[in-house]
Scaffold this motif. Structure first.
Motif, PDB file in Angstrom:
ATOM      1  N   THR A   1     -39.391 -31.381 -20.242  1.00  0.00           N
ATOM      2  CA  THR A   1     -38.527 -32.068 -21.193  1.00  0.00           C
ATOM      3  C   THR A   1     -38.942 -31.779 -22.623  1.00  0.00           C
ATOM      4  OG1 THR A   1     -38.177 -33.822 -19.581  1.00  0.00           O
ATOM      5  CG2 THR A   1     -37.622 -34.323 -21.855  1.00  0.00           C
ATOM      6  N   GLN A  22     -31.860 -29.659 -26.561  1.00  0.00           N
ATOM      7  CA  GLN A  22     -31.003 -30.793 -26.247  1.00  0.00           C
ATOM      8  C   GLN A  22     -30.899 -31.778 -27.408  1.00  0.00           C
ATOM      9  OE1 GLN A  22     -32.663 -32.490 -22.681  1.00  0.00           O
ATOM     10  NE2 GLN A  22     -31.753 -30.938 -21.362  1.00  0.00           N
ATOM     11  N   THR A  49     -26.761 -28.703 -20.006  1.00  0.00           N
ATOM     12  CA  THR A  49     -26.507 -29.204 -21.354  1.00  0.00           C
ATOM     13  C   THR A  49     -25.202 -28.632 -21.881  1.00  0.00           C
ATOM     14  OG1 THR A  49     -28.872 -29.386 -21.799  1.00  0.00           O
ATOM     15  CG2 THR A  49     -27.405 -29.339 -23.700  1.00  0.00           C
ATOM     16  N   ASN A  62     -26.622 -33.989 -22.146  1.00  0.00           N
ATOM     17  CA  ASN A  62     -27.329 -33.452 -20.989  1.00  0.00           C
ATOM     18  C   ASN A  62     -26.470 -33.678 -19.750  1.00  0.00           C
ATOM     19  OD1 ASN A  62     -29.282 -32.390 -19.332  1.00  0.00           O
ATOM     20  ND2 ASN A  62     -30.536 -34.244 -19.295  1.00  0.00           N
TER      21      ASN A  62
END
Length: 741
Positions: A514, A521, A587, A569
């Motif tokens: 992440t 993102q 995404t 996302n």
């Protein structure tokens, strides 16, 4: 008493040992990895990028135009706008690398400060090493690196308390000035809760001197309080805007629900000396705190602290009292008296996350551990060692290691407590062996101190292997630019909406990467690094209407504030959006054709309550397209006509528009309404009205006009004046010397 030569001989292995331990704890940095967990990449990376952008432009970063329609930047203390080490690190190493550099520098500063404080308290060299290592390089401080402002402020603790003790022993301008400077640096570091507990410890340490009478103690407390008051004046340039922002945020509301969130639970207090005693933890916003991922200080340092509190000199008592008070405060909602204080007693009631006070308790425990090492040395002078006693201690240690795990299971402790149970008797048993193993000669107390100190330092090192290290990410992944910018128009005059419904703690997301994907993102607030203005945002304090406006997730709000693009996302949030790009991980970037421009004219206006304005903003028919719903000003009711608005300057703190008003109109700008913004129309001052709950509006007559907005907050100017006058006055007092008679 150590001679200068002896000190120098002891300093070399101490410095070498500190550097070796630092390398061991942060060894991923040598492989090209950087600290990047949780708030580091969500808040501190973007803040550093904006700070660097402003410094290079030669502009004071007072306002961040990218976050939540714009909000104060320098008024968020954790932005560290006035903190000199932050400037140096950002300018020299950039916004990403600087956070790891800051962490490394401040844990060393924390260790050195506690070491020097303990030496000032007449602790032995070995004892001071234990204290400095426990505070600066324990798992608690290392895992706290994701909250950089707390680490930075806490690093000054040893220097602050040391200056308070100097002020107590020899009142004068010098010690007072140093206390004020250290206190101001702590405030500029951006964790006022930390400065608050530092002040509490300093007052207790200075006022608790056992050899002074009541009047001298009162005088010492008054001097230390004056030193912190002077520190607050030096930091007024940061504190006054911060107070203003807090007053215009959710924190000022009676319904603010955060003061007791992330309180330490009782198992977490136990986990300071019993590794893994608090695992598994409750849900993210549950009964356990998640602010610090590990509060483990070490079994041996905690045991030594208990010994130092009970058998140490009377000068240890203020630190024992402070430790107990701070542990109680950190329990928050799990301890009723602490909960009452945190909810009703200023300044404690102004802050959230009671766990922050446990950092202060860790500082006091570290200092007490130094007293414990020396107490153990004195005990060794009276205790008769023998191989038999050492053998009994060894057998007891092995037996306790075998028995404590089942005992933990039968006591219904948390599941992982059984796994960490052998650690406790192992560390205590090894310390007992050091004390009981026979050694001859007059130097036995010194040998015991050195042996126990070595064990304590080794335990701190081993705890990192047991508990793991904080989140790291490869440097190249963090420096990768935002690749979707090619799908956005240049220059970008719209606004973007980002996904704020991600994992509560992105660094614990199961996908495992992440952090590396966060810029792609635009996980809040990484859109700041891409210089894209957004509706959403992360970080405290939250603007006054953020829950019902910025974070509402309503299409009407998106259209009102000019959201032209959505990054999600997952699939686009609305069916009528144009899909521009879908990445391999799902995404999506999509475009809206229904958003209003970021500045537009309306010929109708109504003065309404906030509830009525919110209802109008949420109404599906979107009446805000032709009517401004004002909190102040004069109503307007004219037929709709077509005018024009053109941006000629769109800076962070200065904006200018050329407007052609077809009739008397209100110019609505979809940026935050906030004190400090001023407006001029054709060079003449004009009032700014709050429109549509959270936006800015200016009334214009018919015709062509130049409208300018400037951010010049009174709180900053007044704070800067107080800081400069205080600094100049302090410098003048320090340089003044009375004339010889």
């Amino acid at each position: 008493m150590m001679t200068l030569r002896t000190r120098r001989r002891a300093a070399v292995p101490t410095v070498v040992g500190l550097l070796m331990l630092l390398v061991f704890v942060y060894w991923p940095v040598l492989g090209g990895y950087l600290l990047a967990g949780r708030d580091l990449f969500r808040i501190f990376f973007p803040d550093s990028a904006f700070l660097l952008e402003s410094l290079r432009a030669g502009e004071m970063p007072l306002w961040n135009p990218y976050l939540r329609l714009g909000q104060p930047f320098a008024a968020t203390l954790y932005s560290q706008v006035y903190y000199p080490p932050r400037w140096a690190a950002v300018l020299l190493t950039g916004p990403i690398v600087s956070m790891t550099v800051m962490q490394l520098g401040h844990v060393v500063l924390a260790a050195v400060g506690v070491f020097l404080l303990c030496r000032r308290l007449r602790a032995s060299w070995s004892a001071a090493v234990v204290a400095g290592t426990t505070f600066g390089l324990s798992a608690l401080m290392t895992r706290l690196g994701t909250q950089q402002n707390v680490v930075d402020a806490a690093a000054w603790s040893g220097f602050i308390v040391g200056a308070a003790l100097d002020l107590q022993r020899r009142p004068g301008r010098g010690p007072l000035a140093w206390l004020a400077v250290y206190g101001a640096l702590s405030l500029f570091a951006g964790s006022p809760e930390t400065t608050l507990w530092q002040g509490l410890v300093a007052v207790l340490a200075a006022g608790g001197a056992p050899w002074r009478g009541p009047e001298a103690r009162v005088r010492s407390v008054a001097l230390v309080t004056a030193g912190f008051a002077l520190a607050a004046l030096l930091a007024a340039v940061a504190l006054l805007p911060t107070a203003e922002f807090a007053r215009h945020s959710l924190r000022a509301q009676e319904s603010w629900r955060w003061p007791l969130v992330w309180s330490m639970s009782w198992p977490q207090v136990l986990s300071a000396m019993w590794p893994l005693a608090d695992w598994p933890r409750d849900r993210y916003w549950g009964e356990d705190q998640w602010f610090i991922l590990s509060v483990f200080l070490g079994t041996l340092p905690c045991a030594l602290a208990a010994l130092g509190a009970l058998r140490g000199p009377r000068r240890a008592r203020p630190f024992m009292m402070a430790a107990l008070v701070l542990v109680a405060l950190s329990l928050g909602r799990h301890f009723a008296p602490a909960a009452w204080v945190l909810l009703h007693v200023p300044p404690f009631s102004l802050f959230r996350y009671p766990v922050k006070y446990f950092v202060g308790a860790a500082f006091c425990v570290s200092v007490l551990s130094a007293f414990g090492v020396d107490a153990l040395g004195r005990l060794a002078r009276r205790l008769r060692p023998s191989r038999l006693r050492a053998a009994v201690a060894l057998v007891g240690m092995v037996g306790a290691m075998a028995a404590l795990g089942p005992v933990a299971r039968n006591l219904s402790m948390r599941a992982s407590a059984e796994a960490g149970a052998p650690w406790v008797p192992l560390c205590l048993g090894l310390a007992a062996l050091v004390v009981l193993w026979p050694r001859g000669g007059f130097a036995r107390p010194r040998q015991v101190r050195q042996g126990v100190a070595m064990l304590a330092v080794l335990e701190v090192a081993a705890s990192h292997a047991l508990l793991g290290r904080p989140g790291y990410a490869p440097l190249e992944s963090l420096l990768r630019p935002f690749s979707l910018r090619v799908f956005l128009p240049q220059p970008y005059l719209g606004r973007i909406s980002v996904d704020i419904q991600g994992p509560e703690d992105p660094s614990r997301d199961g996908t495992g990467n992440t952090v590396e994907r966060s810029l792609e993102q635009l996980i809040p607030n990484r859109f700041v690094e891409a210089r894209l203005p957004a509706l959403e945002g992360s970080g405290a304090p939250e603007p006054l209407y953020s829950e019902v406006f910025h974070d509402a997730g309503q299409r009407t709000v998106f259209d009102l504030v000019g959201v032209t693009h959505y990054l999600r996302n997952g699939p686009p949030p609305y069916d009528d959006l144009d899909l521009l790009h879908m990445a391999d991980d799902g995404t999506t970037l999509s475009r809206s054709r229904t958003a209003l421009p970021r500045a537009f004219l309306v010929q109708r206006a109504r003065v309404v309550t906030d509830a009525e304005a919110l209802a109008a903003v949420m109404e599906d028919s979107q009446p805000f397209r032709h009517t401004a719903f004002l909190a102040s000003g004069a109503p307007l009711d004219l037929p709709s006509c077509t005018g024009s608005v053109e941006w000629t300057l769109q800076g962070a703190q200065h904006q200018e528009l050329k407007v052609e008003a077809c009739d008397e109109s209100y110019l609505v700008v979809s940026d935050s309404h906030y004190p400090g913004w001023t407006a001029t129309v054709d060079g003449q001052d004009a009032p700014i009205h709050r429109a549509d709950l959270a936006l800015r509006a200016v009334r214009l007559p018919r015709g062509a006009h130049t409208v300018r907005f400037d951010y010049r907050p009174l709180s900053f100017r007044l704070g800067l004046t107080l800081s400069l006058l205080s600094g100049l006055g302090l410098a003048a007092v320090m340089r003044w010397r009375p004339r010889a008679q």
